[in-house]
Design a protein around this motif. Structure first.
Motif, PDB file in Angstrom:
ATOM      1  N   GLY A  94       0.821  -1.211   0.000  1.00  0.00           N
ATOM      2  CA  GLY A  94       0.000   0.000   0.000  1.00  0.00           C
ATOM      3  C   GLY A  94       0.851   1.256   0.000  1.00  0.00           C
ATOM      4  N   LEU A  95       1.891   1.282   0.826  1.00  0.00           N
ATOM      5  CA  LEU A  95       2.745   2.479   0.899  1.00  0.00           C
ATOM      6  C   LEU A  95       3.577   2.625  -0.381  1.00  0.00           C
ATOM      7  CD1 LEU A  95       3.842   2.418   4.651  1.00  0.00           C
ATOM      8  CD2 LEU A  95       1.941   3.630   3.568  1.00  0.00           C
ATOM      9  N   ARG A  96       4.035   1.492  -0.893  1.00  0.00           N
ATOM     10  CA  ARG A  96       4.825   1.524  -2.144  1.00  0.00           C
ATOM     11  C   ARG A  96       4.017   2.168  -3.267  1.00  0.00           C
ATOM     12  NH1 ARG A  96       6.703  -4.166  -2.908  1.00  0.00           N
ATOM     13  NH2 ARG A  96       8.701  -3.592  -1.963  1.00  0.00           N
ATOM     14  N   SER A  97       2.732   1.895  -3.284  1.00  0.00           N
ATOM     15  CA  SER A  97       1.892   2.416  -4.374  1.00  0.00           C
ATOM     16  C   SER A  97       1.804   3.946  -4.326  1.00  0.00           C
ATOM     17  CB  SER A  97       0.490   1.806  -4.306  1.00  0.00           C
ATOM     18  OG  SER A  97      -0.248   2.362  -3.231  1.00  0.00           O
ATOM     19  N   LEU A  98       2.180   4.540  -3.189  1.00  0.00           N
ATOM     20  CA  LEU A  98       2.133   6.003  -3.071  1.00  0.00           C
ATOM     21  C   LEU A  98       3.399   6.667  -3.617  1.00  0.00           C
ATOM     22  CD1 LEU A  98       0.554   6.252   0.501  1.00  0.00           C
ATOM     23  CD2 LEU A  98      -0.579   6.605  -1.705  1.00  0.00           C
ATOM     24  N   GLY A  99       4.403   5.862  -3.966  1.00  0.00           N
ATOM     25  CA  GLY A  99       5.608   6.397  -4.600  1.00  0.00           C
ATOM     26  C   GLY A  99       6.526   7.120  -3.626  1.00  0.00           C
ATOM     27  N   GLY A 100       7.272   8.070  -4.157  1.00  0.00           N
ATOM     28  CA  GLY A 100       8.354   8.726  -3.408  1.00  0.00           C
ATOM     29  C   GLY A 100       7.902   9.479  -2.172  1.00  0.00           C
ATOM     30  N   VAL A 106       6.144   2.325  10.730  1.00  0.00           N
ATOM     31  CA  VAL A 106       6.691   1.851  12.008  1.00  0.00           C
ATOM     32  C   VAL A 106       5.865   0.648  12.419  1.00  0.00           C
ATOM     33  CG1 VAL A 106       7.136   2.401  14.418  1.00  0.00           C
ATOM     34  CG2 VAL A 106       7.538   4.132  12.656  1.00  0.00           C
ATOM     35  N   PHE A 107       6.515  -0.509  12.486  1.00  0.00           N
ATOM     36  CA  PHE A 107       5.828  -1.789  12.656  1.00  0.00           C
ATOM     37  C   PHE A 107       6.122  -2.340  14.053  1.00  0.00           C
ATOM     38  CE2 PHE A 107       5.207  -6.351  11.978  1.00  0.00           C
ATOM     39  CZ  PHE A 107       4.108  -6.393  11.130  1.00  0.00           C
ATOM     40  N   VAL A 108       5.082  -2.554  14.829  1.00  0.00           N
ATOM     41  CA  VAL A 108       5.259  -3.161  16.151  1.00  0.00           C
ATOM     42  C   VAL A 108       5.576  -4.641  15.955  1.00  0.00           C
ATOM     43  CG1 VAL A 108       4.146  -3.731  18.344  1.00  0.00           C
ATOM     44  CG2 VAL A 108       3.694  -1.518  17.242  1.00  0.00           C
ATOM     45  N   GLY A 148      13.938  -7.288   3.434  1.00  0.00           N
ATOM     46  CA  GLY A 148      14.148  -7.319   1.982  1.00  0.00           C
ATOM     47  C   GLY A 148      13.536  -6.114   1.269  1.00  0.00           C
ATOM     48  N   VAL A 149      12.933  -5.211   2.014  1.00  0.00           N
ATOM     49  CA  VAL A 149      12.234  -4.065   1.408  1.00  0.00           C
ATOM     50  C   VAL A 149      13.141  -2.842   1.430  1.00  0.00           C
ATOM     51  CG1 VAL A 149      10.296  -2.469   1.687  1.00  0.00           C
ATOM     52  CG2 VAL A 149       9.951  -4.927   2.046  1.00  0.00           C
ATOM     53  N   GLU A 150      13.436  -2.319   0.233  1.00  0.00           N
ATOM     54  CA  GLU A 150      14.356  -1.170   0.152  1.00  0.00           C
ATOM     55  C   GLU A 150      13.667   0.129  -0.249  1.00  0.00           C
ATOM     56  OE1 GLU A 150      17.427  -2.493  -2.461  1.00  0.00           O
ATOM     57  OE2 GLU A 150      18.190  -3.965  -1.015  1.00  0.00           O
ATOM     58  N   ASP A 151      12.444   0.018  -0.751  1.00  0.00           N
ATOM     59  CA  ASP A 151      11.814   1.225  -1.302  1.00  0.00           C
ATOM     60  C   ASP A 151      10.747   1.823  -0.392  1.00  0.00           C
ATOM     61  OD1 ASP A 151      10.223  -0.978  -1.643  1.00  0.00           O
ATOM     62  OD2 ASP A 151       9.496  -0.405  -3.645  1.00  0.00           O
ATOM     63  N   VAL A 152      10.609   1.281   0.812  1.00  0.00           N
ATOM     64  CA  VAL A 152       9.710   1.874   1.810  1.00  0.00           C
ATOM     65  C   VAL A 152      10.542   2.065   3.075  1.00  0.00           C
ATOM     66  CG1 VAL A 152       7.698   1.419   3.288  1.00  0.00           C
ATOM     67  CG2 VAL A 152       7.605   0.843   0.846  1.00  0.00           C
ATOM     68  N   ARG A 153      10.338   3.217   3.711  1.00  0.00           N
ATOM     69  CA  ARG A 153      11.131   3.526   4.915  1.00  0.00           C
ATOM     70  C   ARG A 153      10.475   2.883   6.133  1.00  0.00           C
ATOM     71  NH1 ARG A 153      10.779   9.558   5.020  1.00  0.00           N
ATOM     72  NH2 ARG A 153       8.802   9.032   4.054  1.00  0.00           N
ATOM     73  N   PRO A 205      14.292  10.046  13.556  1.00  0.00           N
ATOM     74  CA  PRO A 205      14.545   8.720  12.971  1.00  0.00           C
ATOM     75  C   PRO A 205      15.998   8.275  13.115  1.00  0.00           C
ATOM     76  CG  PRO A 205      13.367  10.139  11.419  1.00  0.00           C
ATOM     77  CD  PRO A 205      13.794  11.012  12.562  1.00  0.00           C
ATOM     78  N   ARG A 206      16.185   7.153  13.741  1.00  0.00           N
ATOM     79  CA  ARG A 206      17.544   6.604  13.907  1.00  0.00           C
ATOM     80  C   ARG A 206      17.643   5.188  13.352  1.00  0.00           C
ATOM     81  NH1 ARG A 206      17.861   9.265  19.307  1.00  0.00           N
ATOM     82  NH2 ARG A 206      19.429  10.878  19.044  1.00  0.00           N
ATOM     83  N   HIS A 207      16.490   4.606  13.027  1.00  0.00           N
ATOM     84  CA  HIS A 207      16.498   3.186  12.664  1.00  0.00           C
ATOM     85  C   HIS A 207      15.677   2.940  11.398  1.00  0.00           C
ATOM     86  CE1 HIS A 207      18.352   2.144  16.510  1.00  0.00           C
ATOM     87  NE2 HIS A 207      17.533   3.015  17.053  1.00  0.00           N
ATOM     88  N   VAL A 208      15.948   3.744  10.375  1.00  0.00           N
ATOM     89  CA  VAL A 208      15.215   3.530   9.127  1.00  0.00           C
ATOM     90  C   VAL A 208      15.752   2.273   8.449  1.00  0.00           C
ATOM     91  CG1 VAL A 208      14.676   4.500   6.854  1.00  0.00           C
ATOM     92  CG2 VAL A 208      14.702   5.978   8.889  1.00  0.00           C
TER      93      VAL A 208
END
Ligand SMILES: NC(=O)c1ccc[n+]([C@@H]2O[C@H](COP(=O)([O-])OP(=O)(O)OC[C@H]3O[C@@H](n4cnc5c(N)ncnc54)[C@H](OP(=O)(O)O)[C@@H]3O)[C@@H](O)[C@H]2O)c1
Length: 216
Positions: A94-100, A106-108, A148-153, A205-208
């Motif tokens: 979902g977030l990837r579809s929003l682009g740049g 932030v995932f619990v 494995g995800v590089e394009d979402v922070r 942010p310290r842990h992107v």
């Protein structure tokens, strides 16, 4: 002030994150499945419906915020298990579809994959109930997927081995892949201090694209 959406806003951990965010003056979008079940305590909360397992729903929520927090799961056995890694996948899609301009995620997470001081993983502890083990490994799978995800922070925040309602002291210690333990070998954090750590990470942010863990 940040605009922060919280999936699982009604939950034990999610509700503490909502409260901490409001106390710091952020605007919160509480994402719930049943809006009637959410008791908004402050005007700053916008309540919206959403399903964390639907990329479209995630994208709709993510469009208007700076950060999406996922505090989903729960104690409903198989339903909980079925939510953890699929939620990570749907959030990323979902977030990837929003682009740049996509918001941060932030995932619990869970404590199971953290290393103990002796080098073993928490999920190797003898005598853990099968249901807990399954949840730990589901969180381990979600973390491996996120790695494995590089394009979402994304940031995965693993609680200490024990996380319970308690006091907000405002202090905590941080680890990366190693369980935070006290002098007696115990690993714990209050849900309130966990929420402090989540909001500190959102503000600074310290842990992107990393997992970190917090303990008292
Ligand atoms: N030591 C540890 O590692 C540790 C300990 C505790 C918890 N955790 C993890 O922390 C997370 C949160 O735990 P918790 O105790 O706060 O859970 P909780 O109180 O049961 O809350 C879970 C929330 O998830 C929401 N949810 C479930 N499926 C959803 C979906 N498809 N779409 C949107 N929302 C959904 C629920 O929403 P509704 O209100 O609509 O039902 C509920 O608000 C879990 O992943 C859990 O495994 C880790």
């Amino acid at each position: 002030m940040a605009h922060i959406a919280v999936f699982g806003a009604n939950g034990n951990i999610g509700s503490r994150i909502v409260r901490e965010a409001l106390d710091r003056g952020h605007h919160v979008v509480a994402v719930v499945r049943d809006p009637d079940s959410f008791v908004a305590s402050r005007d700053a909360v916008t309540v919206t419906t959403g399903d964390v397992l639907s990329p479209d729903s995630v994208a709709a929520v993510g469009e208007d915020v700076d950060v999406v927090v996922s505090a989903v799961g729960g104690k409903d056995g198989p339903g909980h298990l079925a939510t953890i890694r699929p939620a990570a996948e749907a959030l990323v899609a979902g977030l990837r579809s929003l682009g740049g301009e996509a918001p941060r995620l932030v995932f619990v997470g869970g404590a199971g994959s953290l290393r103990r001081p002796d080098g073993s993983r928490v999920w190797d502890t003898e005598g853990l109930p099968e249901a807990i083990l399954q949840i730990m490994h589901a969180h381990g799978d979600a973390l491996e997927y996120l790695r494995g995800v590089e394009d979402v922070r994304w940031t995965n925040v693993s609680p200490a081995a024990t996380i319970e309602p308690g006091a907000r002291t405002g202090t905590y210690r941080v680890g990366k892949d190693d369980l935070v333990v006290d002098a007696d070998g115990n690993s714990r954090i209050s849900m309130e201090d966990y929420a402090v750590a989540v909001l500190d990470e959102i503000e600074n942010p310290r842990h992107v694209r990393e997992r970190f863990t917090v303990g008292d």
